[in-house]
Every structure is written in structure tokens, then in C-alpha cells.
Design a protein around this motif. Structure first.
Motif, mmCIF file in Angstrom:
data_model
loop_
_atom_site.group_PDB
_atom_site.id
_atom_site.type_symbol
_atom_site.label_atom_id
_atom_site.label_comp_id
_atom_site.label_asym_id
_atom_site.label_seq_id
_atom_site.Cartn_x
_atom_site.Cartn_y
_atom_site.Cartn_z
ATOM 1 N N MET A 1 0.664 -1.265 -0.167
ATOM 2 C CA MET A 1 0.064 0.099 -0.056
ATOM 3 C C MET A 1 0.868 1.333 -0.069
ATOM 4 S SD MET A 1 -3.089 -1.229 2.634
ATOM 5 C CE MET A 1 -3.978 0.344 2.668
ATOM 6 N N VAL A 2 1.864 1.297 0.761
ATOM 7 C CA VAL A 2 2.641 2.395 0.852
ATOM 8 C C VAL A 2 3.460 2.505 -0.400
ATOM 9 C CG1 VAL A 2 4.942 3.267 1.836
ATOM 10 C CG2 VAL A 2 3.296 2.217 3.356
ATOM 11 N N ALA A 3 3.840 1.448 -1.265
ATOM 12 C CA ALA A 3 4.534 1.517 -2.434
ATOM 13 C C ALA A 3 3.640 2.127 -3.519
ATOM 14 C CB ALA A 3 5.105 0.226 -3.009
ATOM 15 N N ASN A 4 2.386 1.709 -3.635
ATOM 16 C CA ASN A 4 1.433 2.339 -4.326
ATOM 17 C C ASN A 4 1.191 3.980 -4.222
ATOM 18 O OD1 ASN A 4 0.685 0.202 -5.981
ATOM 19 N ND2 ASN A 4 -0.933 -0.551 -4.353
ATOM 20 N N ILE A 5 1.162 4.215 -2.960
ATOM 21 C CA ILE A 5 1.095 5.889 -2.563
ATOM 22 C C ILE A 5 2.066 6.376 -3.092
ATOM 23 C CG2 ILE A 5 0.761 7.388 -0.628
ATOM 24 C CD1 ILE A 5 -0.872 5.144 0.786
ATOM 25 N N LEU A 6 3.300 6.076 -2.952
ATOM 26 C CA LEU A 6 4.505 6.592 -2.990
ATOM 27 C C LEU A 6 4.523 6.682 -4.677
ATOM 28 C CD1 LEU A 6 7.188 5.388 -0.490
ATOM 29 C CD2 LEU A 6 5.989 8.037 -0.750
ATOM 30 N N THR A 7 3.951 5.901 -5.329
ATOM 31 C CA THR A 7 4.271 5.880 -6.898
ATOM 32 C C THR A 7 3.164 6.808 -7.495
ATOM 33 O OG1 THR A 7 4.838 3.463 -6.931
ATOM 34 C CG2 THR A 7 4.123 4.413 -9.143
ATOM 35 N N ASP A 8 2.121 6.937 -6.900
ATOM 36 C CA ASP A 8 1.059 7.833 -7.131
ATOM 37 C C ASP A 8 1.301 9.224 -6.989
ATOM 38 O OD1 ASP A 8 -0.697 6.127 -8.169
ATOM 39 O OD2 ASP A 8 -2.010 5.993 -6.325
ATOM 40 N N GLY A 9 2.243 9.492 -5.858
ATOM 41 C CA GLY A 9 2.537 10.871 -5.341
ATOM 42 C C GLY A 9 4.059 10.743 -5.222
ATOM 43 N N PRO A 10 4.853 10.875 -5.931
ATOM 44 C CA PRO A 10 6.272 10.879 -5.693
ATOM 45 C C PRO A 10 6.840 12.274 -4.925
ATOM 46 C CG PRO A 10 6.068 11.527 -8.159
ATOM 47 C CD PRO A 10 4.474 11.062 -7.370
ATOM 48 N N LYS A 42 10.758 -1.479 8.594
ATOM 49 C CA LYS A 42 10.489 -2.393 7.366
ATOM 50 C C LYS A 42 10.534 -1.986 6.224
ATOM 51 C CE LYS A 42 7.700 -5.420 10.218
ATOM 52 N NZ LYS A 42 6.154 -6.208 10.380
ATOM 53 N N TRP A 43 10.199 -0.642 5.964
ATOM 54 C CA TRP A 43 10.099 0.156 4.570
ATOM 55 C C TRP A 43 11.739 0.244 4.232
ATOM 56 C CZ3 TRP A 43 7.298 0.655 0.587
ATOM 57 C CH2 TRP A 43 7.719 1.644 -0.366
ATOM 58 N N LYS A 44 12.518 0.601 5.272
ATOM 59 C CA LYS A 44 13.872 0.545 4.561
ATOM 60 C C LYS A 44 14.631 -0.802 4.052
ATOM 61 C CE LYS A 44 15.141 4.473 7.683
ATOM 62 N NZ LYS A 44 16.023 4.964 8.790
ATOM 63 N N VAL A 45 14.055 -1.851 4.779
ATOM 64 C CA VAL A 45 14.579 -3.144 4.035
ATOM 65 C C VAL A 45 13.887 -3.655 2.817
ATOM 66 C CG1 VAL A 45 14.740 -5.462 4.571
ATOM 67 C CG2 VAL A 45 15.066 -3.742 6.498
ATOM 68 N N PHE A 46 12.539 -3.644 2.864
ATOM 69 C CA PHE A 46 11.666 -3.791 1.845
ATOM 70 C C PHE A 46 11.196 -3.070 0.805
ATOM 71 C CE2 PHE A 46 10.992 -6.852 5.357
ATOM 72 C CZ PHE A 46 11.452 -8.069 4.693
ATOM 73 N N GLY A 47 11.358 -1.571 1.086
ATOM 74 C CA GLY A 47 10.782 -0.577 0.368
ATOM 75 C C GLY A 47 11.273 -0.414 -1.073
ATOM 76 N N PRO A 48 12.446 -0.277 -1.200
ATOM 77 C CA PRO A 48 12.882 -0.171 -2.768
ATOM 78 C C PRO A 48 12.472 -1.397 -3.616
ATOM 79 C CG PRO A 48 14.775 0.299 -1.096
ATOM 80 C CD PRO A 48 13.530 -0.225 -0.303
ATOM 81 N N GLY A 49 12.399 -2.562 -3.055
ATOM 82 C CA GLY A 49 12.054 -3.756 -3.841
ATOM 83 C C GLY A 49 10.635 -3.602 -4.106
ATOM 84 N N LEU A 50 9.819 -3.321 -3.051
ATOM 85 C CA LEU A 50 8.304 -3.146 -3.541
ATOM 86 C C LEU A 50 8.019 -1.819 -4.502
ATOM 87 C CD1 LEU A 50 7.053 -3.591 0.634
ATOM 88 C CD2 LEU A 50 6.794 -5.111 -1.778
ATOM 89 N N LEU A 51 8.869 -0.673 -4.406
ATOM 90 C CA LEU A 51 8.658 0.165 -5.320
ATOM 91 C C LEU A 51 8.882 -0.166 -6.724
ATOM 92 C CD1 LEU A 51 10.103 3.435 -3.629
ATOM 93 C CD2 LEU A 51 7.721 3.016 -4.354
ATOM 94 N N GLU A 52 10.029 -0.958 -6.879
ATOM 95 C CA GLU A 52 10.109 -1.389 -8.152
ATOM 96 C C GLU A 52 9.351 -2.354 -8.671
ATOM 97 O OE1 GLU A 52 12.244 -1.500 -11.642
ATOM 98 O OE2 GLU A 52 12.775 -0.230 -9.711
ATOM 99 N N LEU A 53 8.384 -3.269 -7.860
ATOM 100 C CA LEU A 53 7.470 -4.158 -8.315
ATOM 101 C C LEU A 53 6.211 -3.502 -8.734
ATOM 102 C CD1 LEU A 53 7.647 -7.186 -5.624
ATOM 103 C CD2 LEU A 53 7.968 -7.228 -8.031
ATOM 104 N N VAL A 54 5.849 -2.348 -7.884
ATOM 105 C CA VAL A 54 4.862 -1.559 -8.341
ATOM 106 C C VAL A 54 5.058 -0.779 -9.728
ATOM 107 C CG1 VAL A 54 3.454 0.604 -7.654
ATOM 108 C CG2 VAL A 54 4.194 -1.358 -5.863
ATOM 109 N N ARG A 55 6.199 -0.338 -10.038
ATOM 110 C CA ARG A 55 6.631 0.272 -11.151
ATOM 111 C C ARG A 55 6.704 -0.631 -12.212
ATOM 112 N NH1 ARG A 55 11.033 3.671 -8.185
ATOM 113 N NH2 ARG A 55 9.872 5.143 -7.527
ATOM 114 N N GLU A 56 6.849 -1.928 -12.037
ATOM 115 C CA GLU A 56 7.000 -2.731 -13.212
ATOM 116 C C GLU A 56 5.424 -3.198 -13.766
ATOM 117 O OE1 GLU A 56 9.417 -6.196 -12.365
ATOM 118 O OE2 GLU A 56 11.301 -5.139 -12.116
#
Length: 185
Positions: A1-10, A42-56
Motif C-alpha cells: 500500500m505504501v509503494a502504491n501511494i508513493l508511486t501515485d505521489g512521488p 520495515k520500509w527501509k529493508v523492503f521498500g525499494p524492492g516493493l517500489l520496483e515491483l509496483v513500477r513494473e
């Protein structure tokens, strides 16, 4: 959910996105700050990977085309013509063939069944069937069938059919008793 929000509002920071998620769900913890800190770790560990998945995932989706985009519509129309062009050509040829006056007359039945030559066996069979169908005996039989249908739909016959049905139901519900009259005596 956080990755979706960050992708919508960079322009948002991860903490603001985490707070939005926290407001939308019930989280249990010692305090809101404790929950926020735990989710940030948790975001610091998993965040970049989740952001990449949402963008893909979003890159794989086709971009919606606005309905008023004339150029996109023209491109789609061209691709449809390329895809179904052969079928459209064959349909146009069939339509042109059907516009032949002799063929139209034959289709409507204005043309004789056989031409100048001998009648085929099939044509002879069709003519024999027509003669049989239109014979006085067949006309009388069809009229008798119509009369029987009218008779079966008359109120008297309908009454009898209903009565017989009720009798059958009564016989099934109350079967005849054996030696019933002897028991009465």
C-alpha cells in the motif's frame, strides 16, 4: 500500500505514506509513534524492492486511450482494416454476386426450377412432393387435424380432461380397499 501511494505521489515522503496507511487500517501497538517507527524500519529493508515491483506492474498495463484522441482512433481503424481486410473483401464480392438480377429472381422464386435441359431427379422429386402435399386427400387430412385441434380445445373436452385428472389423483390418494364392504357388515 505504501509503494502504491508513493508511486501515485512521488513528492511524498515514506513517513507520510505510512501515516496514510495507518489511518486506513487498525494497527495495534504501544503508540502511533511506535507503529510508525516499526513500519519505517520495515520500509527501509523492503521498500525499494516493493517500489520496483509496483513500477513494473504499472508499466505492463496498457495506457488508457482517451475517447477523443483522433489519431489513436485512426491508428486502431487502420489496424482493424489490416486485420479484417480479407474478410471484408470477400463479403463485398459476395454482395456484388448477389446483385445479379438473374440470381435475385431465382432466389425470390420467379425463375423456373429447371432451365432448357431435362429436369433433374431432385427437381422431379420436389414436384412430386408438392403435388402430394397439395392433393385433395392431404388438404382433407389437414382440415380434419384442425377440427380435432379445435374440438380438443373446446370447454366440454377441457372439463372432461380436468375431471379425469381429478379422478386419477383421487384414486392414487385413496386406493380402493379390498373387502371393504365385508368389514362394514
Amino acid at each position: 500500500m505504501v509503494a502504491n501511494i508513493l508511486t501515485d505521489g512521488p513528492h511524498l515522503r515514506p513517513a507520510a505514506a505510512i501515516r496514510q496507511v495507518m489511518r486506513s487500517r487498525k494497527w495495534t501497538g504501544a503508540s502511533d509513534n511506535a507503529i510508525l517507527t516499526r513500519l519505517q524500519r520495515k520500509w527501509k529493508v523492503f521498500g525499494p524492492g516493493l517500489l520496483e515491483l509496483v513500477r513494473e506492474r504499472r508499466a505492463q498495463r496498457p495506457m488508457p486511450q482517451p475517447a477523443h484522441d483522433i489519431f489513436a482512433g485512426a491508428a486502431r481503424a487502420q489496424s482493424l482494416v489490416e486485420k479484417y481486410g480479407r474478410s471484408i473483401d470477400s463479403l463485398a464480392r459476395m454482395q456484388k454476386a448477389l446483385e445479379n438480377p438473374a440470381l435475385q429472381a431465382w432466389i425470390r422464386g420467379n425463375q423456373p426450377r429447371f432451365g432448357l435441359g431435362q429436369a433433374s431427379a431432385f427437381t422431379k422429386q420436389v414436384e412430386l412432393m408438392e403435388k402430394t402435399f397439395n392433393s385433395p386427400a392431404m388438404k382433407a387430412w389437414r382440415e380434419r387435424e384442425r377440427e380435432m385441434t379445435r374440438l380438443m380445445q373446446s370447454p366440454a373436452v377441457q372439463f372432461m380432461q380436468n375431471y379425469m385428472q381429478k379422478v386419477r389423483i383421487a384414486e392414487h390418494a385413496f386406493p380402493p380397499r379390498v373387502n371393504f364392504h365385508k368389514k362394514l357388515v
